[in-house]
Enzyme design. Structure first.
Site, short mmCIF file in Angstrom:
data_model
loop_
_atom_site.label_atom_id
_atom_site.label_comp_id
_atom_site.label_asym_id
_atom_site.label_seq_id
_atom_site.Cartn_x
_atom_site.Cartn_y
_atom_site.Cartn_z
N TYR A 35 0.82 -1.23 0.00
CA TYR A 35 0.00 0.00 0.00
C TYR A 35 0.84 1.26 0.00
O TYR A 35 0.38 2.31 -0.39
CB TYR A 35 -0.91 0.01 1.25
CG TYR A 35 -2.15 -0.81 1.06
CD1 TYR A 35 -2.21 -2.11 1.54
CD2 TYR A 35 -3.23 -0.29 0.35
CE1 TYR A 35 -3.33 -2.88 1.32
CE2 TYR A 35 -4.36 -1.05 0.14
CZ TYR A 35 -4.41 -2.34 0.63
OH TYR A 35 -5.52 -3.12 0.41
N THR A 48 5.41 -3.44 9.55
CA THR A 48 5.99 -3.88 10.84
C THR A 48 4.83 -4.18 11.79
O THR A 48 4.59 -3.45 12.75
CB THR A 48 6.84 -2.75 11.46
OG1 THR A 48 6.00 -1.57 11.54
CG2 THR A 48 8.05 -2.43 10.62
N LYS A 80 6.53 10.39 13.57
CA LYS A 80 5.53 9.47 13.01
C LYS A 80 4.79 8.73 14.12
O LYS A 80 3.56 8.69 14.15
CB LYS A 80 6.20 8.46 12.09
CG LYS A 80 5.29 7.33 11.64
CD LYS A 80 4.12 7.82 10.80
CE LYS A 80 3.11 6.71 10.55
NZ LYS A 80 1.99 7.16 9.73
N GLY A 85 -9.53 0.83 16.79
CA GLY A 85 -8.93 -0.31 16.10
C GLY A 85 -7.91 0.16 15.08
O GLY A 85 -7.41 1.29 15.17
N CYS A 112 -2.63 1.47 13.01
CA CYS A 112 -1.76 2.61 13.33
C CYS A 112 -1.84 2.92 14.81
O CYS A 112 -0.88 2.74 15.56
CB CYS A 112 -2.19 3.85 12.54
SG CYS A 112 -2.24 3.60 10.79
N ARG A 129 -8.66 -4.60 10.54
CA ARG A 129 -7.45 -4.88 11.35
C ARG A 129 -7.69 -4.41 12.78
O ARG A 129 -8.15 -3.30 13.01
CB ARG A 129 -6.24 -4.17 10.74
CG ARG A 129 -5.65 -4.92 9.55
CD ARG A 129 -4.55 -4.17 8.87
NE ARG A 129 -5.09 -3.17 7.96
CZ ARG A 129 -4.33 -2.56 7.04
NH1 ARG A 129 -3.05 -2.84 6.95
NH2 ARG A 129 -4.86 -1.68 6.22
N1 SAJ Z 1 -11.83 6.78 16.42
C1 SAJ Z 1 -12.63 7.16 17.48
N2 SAJ Z 1 -12.89 8.49 17.66
C2 SAJ Z 1 -12.39 9.44 16.81
C3 SAJ Z 1 -11.57 9.02 15.72
C4 SAJ Z 1 -11.31 7.68 15.54
O1 SAJ Z 1 -13.10 6.33 18.27
O2 SAJ Z 1 -12.68 10.61 17.00
C5 SAJ Z 1 -11.54 5.35 16.24
C6 SAJ Z 1 -12.06 4.80 14.92
O3 SAJ Z 1 -13.36 4.28 15.10
C7 SAJ Z 1 -11.06 3.70 14.61
C8 SAJ Z 1 -9.76 4.19 15.26
O4 SAJ Z 1 -10.12 5.21 16.18
O5 SAJ Z 1 -11.44 2.49 15.24
C9 SAJ Z 1 -8.72 4.74 14.28
O6 SAJ Z 1 -9.37 5.69 13.50
P1 SAJ Z 1 -8.50 6.73 12.59
O7 SAJ Z 1 -9.47 7.70 12.01
O8 SAJ Z 1 -7.36 7.25 13.36
O9 SAJ Z 1 -8.00 5.83 11.36
P2 SAJ Z 1 -6.60 5.14 11.15
O10 SAJ Z 1 -6.28 4.20 12.23
O11 SAJ Z 1 -6.62 4.62 9.74
O12 SAJ Z 1 -5.54 6.34 11.27
C10 SAJ Z 1 -4.95 6.86 10.10
C11 SAJ Z 1 -3.61 7.42 10.51
N3 SAJ Z 1 -2.90 7.74 9.28
C12 SAJ Z 1 -1.62 7.28 9.15
O13 SAJ Z 1 -1.02 6.67 9.99
C13 SAJ Z 1 -0.98 7.61 7.86
C14 SAJ Z 1 -3.79 8.67 11.34
O14 SAJ Z 1 -2.50 9.31 11.48
C15 SAJ Z 1 -4.73 9.64 10.68
O15 SAJ Z 1 -4.92 10.76 11.55
C16 SAJ Z 1 -6.06 8.96 10.46
O16 SAJ Z 1 -5.82 7.84 9.56
C17 SAJ Z 1 -7.04 9.92 9.79
O17 SAJ Z 1 -7.07 11.08 10.26
O18 SAJ Z 1 -7.75 9.47 8.88
#
Ligand code: SAJ
Length: 479
Positions: free
Chosen positions: A25, A108, A232, A287, A290, A368
């Site tokens: 990816y 990783t 990061k 979840g 990251c 994941r």
């Molecule tokens: N979540 C909450 N409350 C929130 C935001 C998220 O409970 O206000 C939960 C979501 O349901 C999910 C988890 O947290 O289960 C993670 O959500 P996420 O929006 O952070 O999505 P990720 O894990 O894909 O995070 C990625 C990260 N991007 C990279 O590492 C390149 C993160 O740095 C980004 O901030 C995030 O995407 C984004 O903003 O979309």
């Protein structure tokens, strides 16, 4: 910075030929963007011809992307650079000796999520392969998310051991962490600012030369390799901390009988003049790949550090505490479920529960580290009968996933919303109640999807994360 490396790089001239190790990816969009830049002549995508992923080599050389899901612009760009002869995928790692710069984008993951130790084996193998064919004047860049101290530590050691060369003298070494999200890979690489950190100034500058051509709106932010690794891991640690802060507030609001979403709107209103509260959203858990692991990379980085850490004796890191709060939320969903069933004289044992949502994130098939998994495990341990619905996730080891919502909610005692998929915002209380066949079915809302009164007035026993104002409501019995 040593003169030797500087003169080697000057003699080598501008970067023209690039290698990208790891056709996943991160590697594939990075490779096609490098290949599409006029500054570069050729990009080689290095992919092990393994049983599980060797198929990607022929696919990519036909201009077809092996990535799942929709990635706007990727396949067109891939076809363009393949047809132009600017990108080629190979398993012949010896060709690393003919390039000017090589990046590694290898996952990783946790070997075992329980002990939170990352599995660096694939990344180490990639670094070792690069080291074997490393030549003076080449730039090596790690893009994977890694424990702070890895680039200037383990990676440097492996590269020097395999090549007999010295980092910072014979070759340049840097870390430039990826910040891509599935569904917007090309856009993120072009538009996000790019953190670039070398083990010395010459390495940093060489990495700036590599990444500048692929940035459209994004700017380069220079620092040391270790600072880049901390950036990061910390940017995700901070997001996890922000989510934990509002999750804890939600639990407090439930205990105090108030609505966390009123409080959230109030807090969020304090902004402008440089003040902000950046309050996020409470939910049924955190979840993904990251936020569930990057905190532990950061914590491990501090443990293997050189300097002395001055921190209150014996006190938990607030970052680890945040992880524990977020990991508690699926358990809290279980507690809400038990409370609601008890209100109608039922116990989890023998009760039928429909879980709506398996993906860790709304309107995605990415499952994941899904918060739903712990919630389901707790229900099964208590002897409940559980069915799982998700409109996007196709499969998950050991879990039967249903696409038909009616089938999953038919005759159940409890419906629990674990993911905020769009479909769930359209749930009709009357139809849902009829499907359950219960006088007072339970509904537990983990993502603030439904309007409580619409369901309470239909005879549902409602529980919602942060809804202290509704969780003790009168139960209505309709004729
Ligand atoms: N979540 C909450 N409350 C929130 C935001 C998220 O409970 O206000 C939960 C979501 O349901 C999910 C988890 O947290 O289960 C993670 O959500 P996420 O929006 O952070 O999505 P990720 O894990 O894909 O995070 C990625 C990260 N991007 C990279 O590492 C390149 C993160 O740095 C980004 O901030 C995030 O995407 C984004 O903003 O979309």
């Amino acid at each position: 910075m040593t003169g030797k490396l500087q003169s080697l790089l000057s003699k080598k001239g501008q970067i023209k030929r690039i290698g990208v190790v790891g056709m996943g990816y991160v590697g594939i969009p990075a490779a096609v963007l490098f290949a599409d830049a006029n500054e570069f002549d050729l990009v080689l995508g290095f992919q092990r011809a393994s049983k599980t992923s060797g198929y990607k080599i022929d696919m990519l050389n036909r201009g077809e992307s092996p990535l799942k899901g929709n990635e706007p612009g990727l396949e067109e760009l891939l076809k363009k650079v393949v047809n132009a002869g600017k990108f080629k995928c190979t398993s012949d790692f010896s060709r690393i000796s003919e390039i000017d710069a090589v990046t590694l984008a290898i996952q990783t993951p946790f070997a075992n999520p329980k002990d939170l130790e990352p599995d660096f084996s694939a990344l180490n193998a990639g670094i070792r392969n690069v080291g074997k064919y490393l030549r003076p004047g080449i730039l090596v860049v790690l893009e994977s998310t890694i424990t702070p101290g890895t680039t200037d530590g383990m990676a440097r050691e492996i590269l020097e051991e395999e090549s007999g060369l010295t980092a910072g003298e014979d070759f340049a070494l840097a870390h430039a962490p990826e910040r891509v999200m599935v569904g917007r890979l090309l856009k993120n690489i072009r538009e996000h600012d790019r953190i670039v950190g070398g083990i010395d100034e010459a390495s940093t500058e060489r990495a700036v030369e590599l990444y500048s051509p692929v940035l459209s709106k994004g700017k380069i932010i220079k620092m040391t390799a270790t600072a880049a690794e901390v950036t990061k891991t910390a940017e995700n640690t901070f997001r996890d901390l922000q989510i934990a802060a509002v999750n804890q507030l939600a639990l407090y609001c439930e205990a105090m009988g108030i609505n966390v979403y009123d409080v959230r709107a109030g807090i969020d209103s304090l902004k402008g003049e440089g003040i902000t509260r950046a309050i996020l959203w409470p939910g049924a858990g955190v979840g993904g790949h990251c936020l569930t692991k990057d905190t532990y990379h950061l914590e491990r980085g501090v443990k293997i550090r050189d300097g002395e850490l001055d921190y209150p004796d014996g006190m938990d890191s607030i970052y680890v505490l945040a992880r524990k709060v977020n990991d508690f939320m699926p358990k809290h969903m279980y507690h809400l479920t038990v409370d609601a069933l008890r209100r109608i004289g039922k116990r989890p044992e023998g009760s039928k529960v429909a879980i709506l949502g398996w993906a860790f994130i709304n309107d995605s098939d990415d499952a994941r580290n899904p918060p739903s998994e712990l919630y389901r495990d707790l229900l099964l341990e208590a002897g409940a009968i559980v069915a799982v619905h998700d409109p996007h996730v196709m499969s998950y080891p050991g879990v039967e996933l249903h696409r038909d919502l009616d089938e999953v909610v038919r005759g159940v005692d409890c419906i629990s919303i674990m993911t905020g998929h769009l479909d769930y915002f359209k749930l009709d209380p009357l139809r849902l109640k009829e499907m359950t066949g219960q006088m007072n079915p339970v509904i537990v809302d983990g993502r603030n999807v439904i309007e409580p009164d619409e369901f309470i007035n239909m005879g549902f026993v409602y529980k919602g994360i942060g809804r202290g104002d509704k969780n003790g409501h009168e139960i209505r019995t309709l004729e």
